[in-house]
Design a protein around this motif. Sequence first.
Motif, short mmCIF file in Angstrom:
data_model
loop_
_atom_site.label_atom_id
_atom_site.label_comp_id
_atom_site.label_asym_id
_atom_site.label_seq_id
_atom_site.Cartn_x
_atom_site.Cartn_y
_atom_site.Cartn_z
N PRO A 2 2.36 -11.46 -6.88
CA PRO A 2 1.61 -11.48 -8.14
C PRO A 2 0.16 -11.88 -7.89
O PRO A 2 -0.12 -12.68 -7.00
CB PRO A 2 2.33 -12.58 -8.95
CG PRO A 2 3.63 -12.83 -8.28
CD PRO A 2 3.44 -12.46 -6.84
N SER A 3 -0.74 -11.32 -8.67
CA SER A 3 -2.14 -11.74 -8.58
C SER A 3 -2.64 -12.10 -9.96
O SER A 3 -1.96 -11.90 -10.97
CB SER A 3 -2.99 -10.64 -7.95
OG SER A 3 -3.02 -9.54 -8.82
N LEU A 4 -3.84 -12.62 -10.00
CA LEU A 4 -4.37 -13.18 -11.23
C LEU A 4 -5.52 -12.32 -11.73
O LEU A 4 -6.32 -11.84 -10.93
CB LEU A 4 -4.89 -14.58 -10.90
CG LEU A 4 -4.96 -15.60 -12.02
CD1 LEU A 4 -3.56 -15.90 -12.54
CD2 LEU A 4 -5.60 -16.87 -11.49
N ILE A 110 11.04 -14.92 -7.55
CA ILE A 110 11.34 -13.51 -7.80
C ILE A 110 12.26 -12.96 -6.72
O ILE A 110 13.19 -12.21 -6.99
CB ILE A 110 10.03 -12.67 -7.87
CG1 ILE A 110 9.20 -13.08 -9.09
CG2 ILE A 110 10.33 -11.18 -7.91
CD1 ILE A 110 7.80 -12.50 -9.12
N ILE B 8 -1.16 -12.61 -15.28
CA ILE B 8 -0.56 -12.48 -13.96
C ILE B 8 -0.22 -11.02 -13.79
O ILE B 8 0.58 -10.46 -14.56
CB ILE B 8 0.67 -13.38 -13.81
CG1 ILE B 8 0.25 -14.86 -13.93
CG2 ILE B 8 1.38 -13.13 -12.49
CD1 ILE B 8 1.41 -15.85 -13.87
N ASP B 9 -0.86 -10.37 -12.84
CA ASP B 9 -0.67 -8.93 -12.62
C ASP B 9 0.45 -8.71 -11.63
O ASP B 9 0.49 -9.32 -10.57
CB ASP B 9 -1.97 -8.30 -12.11
CG ASP B 9 -3.07 -8.35 -13.15
OD1 ASP B 9 -2.79 -8.00 -14.31
OD2 ASP B 9 -4.20 -8.76 -12.83
N LEU B 10 1.33 -7.79 -11.99
CA LEU B 10 2.48 -7.48 -11.14
C LEU B 10 2.50 -5.99 -10.85
O LEU B 10 2.08 -5.18 -11.67
CB LEU B 10 3.77 -7.86 -11.87
CG LEU B 10 3.90 -9.36 -12.15
CD1 LEU B 10 4.61 -9.59 -13.46
CD2 LEU B 10 4.65 -10.03 -11.01
N ARG B 15 1.65 -6.57 -16.56
CA ARG B 15 1.08 -7.91 -16.50
C ARG B 15 1.70 -8.81 -17.56
O ARG B 15 2.28 -8.34 -18.54
CB ARG B 15 -0.43 -7.86 -16.65
CG ARG B 15 -0.93 -7.25 -17.94
CD ARG B 15 -2.45 -7.27 -17.96
NE ARG B 15 -3.02 -6.50 -16.87
CZ ARG B 15 -3.40 -5.23 -16.96
NH1 ARG B 15 -3.29 -4.59 -18.10
NH2 ARG B 15 -3.89 -4.59 -15.92
N PHE B 58 9.78 -7.84 -13.41
CA PHE B 58 10.21 -8.77 -12.37
C PHE B 58 11.45 -8.28 -11.63
O PHE B 58 11.85 -8.84 -10.63
CB PHE B 58 10.48 -10.15 -12.97
CG PHE B 58 9.23 -10.89 -13.36
CD1 PHE B 58 8.45 -11.51 -12.39
CD2 PHE B 58 8.81 -10.93 -14.67
CE1 PHE B 58 7.30 -12.19 -12.74
CE2 PHE B 58 7.65 -11.61 -15.03
CZ PHE B 58 6.90 -12.23 -14.06
#
Lengths: 114, 114
Positions: A2-4, A110, B8-10, B15, B58
């Motif tokens: 995950p990134s922000l 996860i 939070i990008d997935l 997101r 997820f």
Amino acid sequence: MPSLSLRIDLDPDGRVGPGKIELLEHIAAFGSISAGARQMNMSYKHAWGLVEEMNRLFGRAVVDAQKGGAHGGGAGLTKLGMELVTRYRAIERAAESAAADHLSALQRVIESAD
Amino acid sequence: MPSLSLRIDLDPDGRVGPGKIELLEHIAAFGSISAGARQMNMSYKHAWGLVEEMNRLFGRAVVDAQKGGAHGGGAGLTKLGMELVTRYRAIERAAESAAADHLSALQRVIESAD
């Protein structure tokens, strides 16, 4: 992993996120809205709409469209536009650094079996 | 005063931002998706769609819809759902703290005369 991503929320209900910031950076680097838009595979019309939205949100110009031809006249960032980009990127660096351990922990959950 | 919001990008392109996190918190606090949705003036259908979107993003459930009636059966957060909320809020606190000086400086530029 995950990134922000960050948004700066402004009253009443507008915000500036990664897309608008990247557009401003390209306008600054390439010296015009049309060249900046091209770098992002974005139409001039769409880019201009985003710039106008930011000008309206801040009640001040973020881009200074200098005198020039009707098409592709030069443009650069105002002091506000430059501050916006600089502060956004600084906040982003600080937030990413602060978030790194939390994002790793989330990734472990996860991937975990239960 | 500008404020900050986080996503939070997935992968691939989903997101989780403040609205989904707040929904999860309400589901946890009120013990069902329908009660959580009601707290946010959101339809059950919309809330359920957001929960399903997170489960899909997820690849695991964030909400555990326990056995119950067809309408308003109990629900709580899974371990992943709890981790997501906790980590998101921790990142948010850290980011807000890191951003405070930058947001104040931005506000001063917005308010300045030129």
